[in-house]
Write a protein that holds these residues in place. Structure first.
Motif, PDB file in Angstrom:
ATOM      1  N   ILE A  94       0.853  -1.195   0.000  1.00  0.00           N
ATOM      2  CA  ILE A  94       0.000   0.000   0.000  1.00  0.00           C
ATOM      3  C   ILE A  94       0.885   1.240   0.000  1.00  0.00           C
ATOM      4  CG2 ILE A  94      -1.815   1.237   1.265  1.00  0.00           C
ATOM      5  CD1 ILE A  94      -2.416  -1.576   2.586  1.00  0.00           C
ATOM      6  N   PRO A  95       0.655   2.204  -0.898  1.00  0.00           N
ATOM      7  CA  PRO A  95       1.493   3.405  -0.949  1.00  0.00           C
ATOM      8  C   PRO A  95       1.382   4.221   0.334  1.00  0.00           C
ATOM      9  CG  PRO A  95      -0.292   3.497  -2.586  1.00  0.00           C
ATOM     10  CD  PRO A  95      -0.393   2.177  -1.923  1.00  0.00           C
ATOM     11  N   ASP A  96       2.482   4.902   0.673  1.00  0.00           N
ATOM     12  CA  ASP A  96       2.534   5.688   1.909  1.00  0.00           C
ATOM     13  C   ASP A  96       1.412   6.713   1.992  1.00  0.00           C
ATOM     14  OD1 ASP A  96       4.769   4.285   2.555  1.00  0.00           O
ATOM     15  OD2 ASP A  96       6.181   5.952   2.430  1.00  0.00           O
ATOM     16  N   HIS A  97       1.128   7.381   0.869  1.00  0.00           N
ATOM     17  CA  HIS A  97       0.110   8.453   0.917  1.00  0.00           C
ATOM     18  C   HIS A  97      -1.258   7.900   1.310  1.00  0.00           C
ATOM     19  CE1 HIS A  97      -1.991   7.488  -2.885  1.00  0.00           C
ATOM     20  NE2 HIS A  97      -0.799   7.147  -3.353  1.00  0.00           N
ATOM     21  N   ALA A  98      -1.549   6.654   0.882  1.00  0.00           N
ATOM     22  CA  ALA A  98      -2.841   6.038   1.224  1.00  0.00           C
ATOM     23  C   ALA A  98      -2.881   5.675   2.710  1.00  0.00           C
ATOM     24  CB  ALA A  98      -3.066   4.792   0.369  1.00  0.00           C
ATOM     25  N   ILE A  99      -1.756   5.166   3.229  1.00  0.00           N
ATOM     26  CA  ILE A  99      -1.672   4.807   4.653  1.00  0.00           C
ATOM     27  C   ILE A  99      -1.853   6.050   5.513  1.00  0.00           C
ATOM     28  CG2 ILE A  99      -0.124   3.937   6.471  1.00  0.00           C
ATOM     29  CD1 ILE A  99       1.221   2.230   4.181  1.00  0.00           C
ATOM     30  N   ILE A 100      -1.166   7.147   5.147  1.00  0.00           N
ATOM     31  CA  ILE A 100      -1.252   8.398   5.913  1.00  0.00           C
ATOM     32  C   ILE A 100      -2.667   8.968   5.845  1.00  0.00           C
ATOM     33  CG2 ILE A 100      -0.429  10.785   6.056  1.00  0.00           C
ATOM     34  CD1 ILE A 100       2.303   9.718   4.959  1.00  0.00           C
ATOM     35  N   HIS A 101      -3.259   8.959   4.651  1.00  0.00           N
ATOM     36  CA  HIS A 101      -4.618   9.492   4.462  1.00  0.00           C
ATOM     37  C   HIS A 101      -5.613   8.765   5.375  1.00  0.00           C
ATOM     38  CE1 HIS A 101      -8.126  11.137   2.415  1.00  0.00           C
ATOM     39  NE2 HIS A 101      -8.594   9.901   2.312  1.00  0.00           N
ATOM     40  N   GLU A 102      -5.538   7.448   5.420  1.00  0.00           N
ATOM     41  CA  GLU A 102      -6.486   6.680   6.235  1.00  0.00           C
ATOM     42  C   GLU A 102      -6.205   6.858   7.719  1.00  0.00           C
ATOM     43  OE1 GLU A 102      -6.813   2.656   4.912  1.00  0.00           O
ATOM     44  OE2 GLU A 102      -7.823   3.238   3.057  1.00  0.00           O
ATOM     45  N   ALA A 103      -4.917   6.967   8.096  1.00  0.00           N
ATOM     46  CA  ALA A 103      -4.572   7.184   9.500  1.00  0.00           C
ATOM     47  C   ALA A 103      -5.125   8.519   9.992  1.00  0.00           C
ATOM     48  CB  ALA A 103      -3.053   7.137   9.678  1.00  0.00           C
ATOM     49  N   GLY A 105      -7.691  10.118   8.752  1.00  0.00           N
ATOM     50  CA  GLY A 105      -9.149   9.972   8.806  1.00  0.00           C
ATOM     51  C   GLY A 105      -9.606   9.310  10.096  1.00  0.00           C
ATOM     52  N   ILE A 106      -8.919   8.236  10.494  1.00  0.00           N
ATOM     53  CA  ILE A 106      -9.256   7.534  11.745  1.00  0.00           C
ATOM     54  C   ILE A 106      -8.996   8.445  12.939  1.00  0.00           C
ATOM     55  CG2 ILE A 106      -8.599   5.615  13.271  1.00  0.00           C
ATOM     56  CD1 ILE A 106      -7.996   4.000  10.674  1.00  0.00           C
ATOM     57  N   ALA A 107      -7.875   9.190  12.904  1.00  0.00           N
ATOM     58  CA  ALA A 107      -7.527  10.099  14.009  1.00  0.00           C
ATOM     59  C   ALA A 107      -8.606  11.160  14.208  1.00  0.00           C
ATOM     60  CB  ALA A 107      -6.175  10.748  13.730  1.00  0.00           C
ATOM     61  N   LYS A 108      -9.103  11.735  13.109  1.00  0.00           N
ATOM     62  CA  LYS A 108     -10.154  12.753  13.198  1.00  0.00           C
ATOM     63  C   LYS A 108     -11.462  12.150  13.715  1.00  0.00           C
ATOM     64  CE  LYS A 108      -8.506  15.800   9.474  1.00  0.00           C
ATOM     65  NZ  LYS A 108      -8.766  16.231   8.078  1.00  0.00           N
ATOM     66  N   GLN A 109     -11.774  10.945  13.228  1.00  0.00           N
ATOM     67  CA  GLN A 109     -13.038  10.309  13.590  1.00  0.00           C
ATOM     68  C   GLN A 109     -13.055   9.891  15.063  1.00  0.00           C
ATOM     69  OE1 GLN A 109     -14.196   7.164  10.916  1.00  0.00           O
ATOM     70  NE2 GLN A 109     -15.834   6.468  12.245  1.00  0.00           N
ATOM     71  N   ARG A 110     -11.941   9.295  15.536  1.00  0.00           N
ATOM     72  CA  ARG A 110     -11.887   8.822  16.923  1.00  0.00           C
ATOM     73  C   ARG A 110     -11.547   9.945  17.888  1.00  0.00           C
ATOM     74  NH1 ARG A 110     -10.265   2.748  18.141  1.00  0.00           N
ATOM     75  NH2 ARG A 110     -10.346   3.701  20.197  1.00  0.00           N
ATOM     76  N   LYS A 113      -9.955  17.160  15.090  1.00  0.00           N
ATOM     77  CA  LYS A 113      -9.115  17.682  14.010  1.00  0.00           C
ATOM     78  C   LYS A 113      -7.643  17.829  14.444  1.00  0.00           C
ATOM     79  CE  LYS A 113      -8.950  21.403  10.577  1.00  0.00           C
ATOM     80  NZ  LYS A 113      -9.518  22.696  10.150  1.00  0.00           N
ATOM     81  N   GLY A 114      -7.434  18.235  15.706  1.00  0.00           N
ATOM     82  CA  GLY A 114      -6.074  18.414  16.213  1.00  0.00           C
ATOM     83  C   GLY A 114      -5.291  17.108  16.237  1.00  0.00           C
ATOM     84  N   VAL A 115      -5.967  16.006  16.593  1.00  0.00           N
ATOM     85  CA  VAL A 115      -5.316  14.686  16.605  1.00  0.00           C
ATOM     86  C   VAL A 115      -4.942  14.303  15.173  1.00  0.00           C
ATOM     87  CG1 VAL A 115      -5.515  12.240  17.250  1.00  0.00           C
ATOM     88  CG2 VAL A 115      -6.645  13.983  18.641  1.00  0.00           C
ATOM     89  N   GLY A 116      -5.838  14.610  14.248  1.00  0.00           N
ATOM     90  CA  GLY A 116      -5.564  14.323  12.838  1.00  0.00           C
ATOM     91  C   GLY A 116      -4.338  15.080  12.345  1.00  0.00           C
ATOM     92  N   SER A 117      -4.209  16.337  12.747  1.00  0.00           N
ATOM     93  CA  SER A 117      -3.056  17.150  12.339  1.00  0.00           C
ATOM     94  C   SER A 117      -1.760  16.601  12.938  1.00  0.00           C
ATOM     95  CB  SER A 117      -3.242  18.602  12.797  1.00  0.00           C
ATOM     96  OG  SER A 117      -4.369  19.169  12.167  1.00  0.00           O
ATOM     97  N   PHE A 118      -1.835  16.152  14.200  1.00  0.00           N
ATOM     98  CA  PHE A 118      -0.661  15.577  14.863  1.00  0.00           C
ATOM     99  C   PHE A 118      -0.192  14.310  14.142  1.00  0.00           C
ATOM    100  CE2 PHE A 118       0.637  12.309  18.024  1.00  0.00           C
ATOM    101  CZ  PHE A 118       1.904  12.812  18.320  1.00  0.00           C
ATOM    102  N   VAL A 119      -1.131  13.417  13.860  1.00  0.00           N
ATOM    103  CA  VAL A 119      -0.808  12.160  13.165  1.00  0.00           C
ATOM    104  C   VAL A 119      -0.241  12.456  11.784  1.00  0.00           C
ATOM    105  CG1 VAL A 119      -1.841  10.089  12.110  1.00  0.00           C
ATOM    106  CG2 VAL A 119      -2.417  10.716  14.473  1.00  0.00           C
ATOM    107  N   ASN A 120      -0.865  13.360  11.089  1.00  0.00           N
ATOM    108  CA  ASN A 120      -0.403  13.751   9.753  1.00  0.00           C
ATOM    109  C   ASN A 120       1.032  14.283   9.801  1.00  0.00           C
ATOM    110  OD1 ASN A 120      -0.967  14.328   6.844  1.00  0.00           O
ATOM    111  ND2 ASN A 120      -0.688  16.446   7.516  1.00  0.00           N
ATOM    112  N   GLY A 121       1.298  15.152  10.798  1.00  0.00           N
ATOM    113  CA  GLY A 121       2.624  15.746  10.908  1.00  0.00           C
ATOM    114  C   GLY A 121       3.709  14.714  11.187  1.00  0.00           C
ATOM    115  N   VAL A 122       3.420  13.811  12.110  1.00  0.00           N
ATOM    116  CA  VAL A 122       4.402  12.774  12.469  1.00  0.00           C
ATOM    117  C   VAL A 122       4.702  11.883  11.267  1.00  0.00           C
ATOM    118  CG1 VAL A 122       4.771  10.688  13.860  1.00  0.00           C
ATOM    119  CG2 VAL A 122       3.831  12.743  14.935  1.00  0.00           C
TER     120      VAL A 122
END
Length: 448
Positions: A94-103, A105-110, A113-122
């Motif tokens: 699975i390409p990295d961009h797809a893994i990051i995109h889904e991660a 999405g899960i971070a925002k849902q669970r 938005k701030g958690v999503g930004s943190f996960v995205n940044g890391v």
């Protein structure tokens, strides 16, 4: 099922396994059934869960470079990061961009938005800069701990027992996938006939050198074959098969299996006896004793009497010198099966090992008088720890001079194991790296 839903299930599983110290293989099976996860997604879920657990300390080392130590990270967020890094670094489907995109999405849902930004940044920082090199760790023990994700206390313990080269090889082997092995039911089918049928189905297989009933499956899903569904074969590790081969049973014998669950060895024993004679099989828990009976029924074996019972108190149920053969596959730390159950290496302690060794000694001491003179007793464990293996057997032999290790034990081994680095006058220690089996200890003793 969408990939995001599978990954949400993975996060949930990883949190439960870590927080509840649950057995990963049981929880994975429950999750697949409860969420009705399609067959095509089962492999991804299983691989990511096992891989993330297996590489946990390595993944945390990678993440340390991108997560501020002062930042409090919730357990589920850490799991989401671990599983994402595992997929990015150790898998390539699975390409990295797809893994990051889904991660994200899960971070925002669970979370939000701030958690999503943190996960995205890391994850994006890691994608850009790459993971830190473990070769930068100067201390060899610490480097081996991080590279192979084994707790440092355990690595040090194995270093003391086996030295650096053996420990390094064992730790690396515990990260590799072990080939599946199966055992034919010889009263229903020959090994050659089973292999012919599997070859026709496109399986990649070879005969096992550990048992004439064993087949190694390098490719193919045995669970979806007629042979498995109708009880012509059962799944069992080669090292476990060797235990019953060493028991050297004959039709008509009386056999005791003191710690029988889940039932692989006792059903193998019944097959070797051609379903003639009697086997008393015990487990501490009634539910597990019932599972043994179910497994026997699936293989059309009728001589196994499975009951709940404490292996330390079987003299209350049987007269002394009642059995021709006794098998004690003792409860143990399980450090030989880390490849199949990676959570074991994080959940056990040195105190657990000492406590288990005491129980093992008590079982041996109390079950041994039930063996007839001239009879054989097998003691085995699925661990590589000398305290549970060599030390337990040595102490028993000193206290019970009427028992001796059976020299024929060595002569009757498959020729390949004659050269095992774990062969001694006490018994045979199989290491996971030697023959791609479980790490297993076994010895045979004779009552004179």
């Amino acid at each position: 099922m969408e990939n995001s839903q599978v990954r949400e299930a993975i996060v949930e599983l990883l949190v439960r396994i870590e927080q509840d110290s649950g057995f990963s293989h049981l929880l994975i099976d429950q999750e697949i059934k409860s969420r009705n996860i399609p067959e095509r997604d089962e492999a991804l879920l299983t691989e990511v869960v096992y891989g993330t657990i297996q590489r946990k300390l390595t993944l945390d080392y990678y993440l340390e470079a991108f997560v501020d130590k002062k930042k409090k990270v919730k357990p589920w967020v850490r799991m989401l990061l671990r599983m994402s890094v595992y997929q990015m670094h150790f898998l390539d489907r699975i390409p990295d961009h797809a893994i990051i995109h889904e991660a994200v999405g899960i971070a925002k849902q669970r979370g939000h938005k701030g958690v999503g930004s943190f996960v995205n940044g890391v994850l994006r920082s890691m994608q850009r800069k790459g993971v830190p090199d473990t070769n930068a760790i100067e201390n060899k023990t610490e480097r081996l701990t991080v590279e192979t994700s084994h707790p440092e206390w355990l690595v040090k313990r194995w270093l003391d027992m086996y030295g650096y080269d053996m420990t390094r090889d064992m730790c690396h082997a515990n990260l590799e996938r072990k080939p599946l092995s199966i055992r034919i039911q010889p009263l229903k089918i020959s090994r050659q006939a089973a292999m012919d049928e599997l070859h026709e189905l496109g399986f990649d297989i070879r005969p096992s050198a550990f048992s004439e009933q064993g087949i190694i499956v390098d490719y193919g899903n045995i669970l979806r074959t007629r042979l498995f569904e109708e009880g012509y074969v059962t799944i069992q590790d080669q090292s476990s098969m060797l235990v019953t081969e060493m028991l050297n049973v004959e039709p008509g014998m009386s056999v005791l299996d003191a710690c029988s669950a889940p039932g692989g060895k006792v059903t193998h024993t019944a097959e070797k006896m051609q379903n003639k004679g009697s086997i008393h099989a015990y487990d501490l828990h009634a539910k597990k004793a019932k599972q043994i009976s179910q497994r026997a029924a699936e293989l059309d074996l009728t001589i196994i009497d499975a009951k709940p019972g404490d292996a330390r108190k079987l003299q209350e149920k049987h007269e002394t010198e009642s059995f021709d053969r006794i098998l004690i596959d003792a409860p143990c730390s399980g450090f030989g099966v880390i490849r199949s159950k990676p959570d074991i290496k994080y959940n056990k302690t040195a105190d657990d090992i000492n406590r288990l060794a005491k129980i093992q000694s008590e079982i041996l001491k109390n079950a041994a008088p039930l063996l007839k003179k001239g009879g054989l007793l097998i003691y085995s464990t699925c661990t590589i720890d000398k305290v549970e293996n060599d030390d337990v057997v040595k102490a028993f032999l000193i206290e019970n001079p009427e028992f001796v290790t059976d020299t024929a034990f060595f002569e009757q081994l498959p020729s390949m194991t004659q050269y095992s680095p774990g062969l001694s006058e006490i018994g045979l220690q199989l290491f996971p790296q030697t023959f791609s089996t479980d790490g297993f200890f076994l010895t045979r003793m004779k009552r004179i």
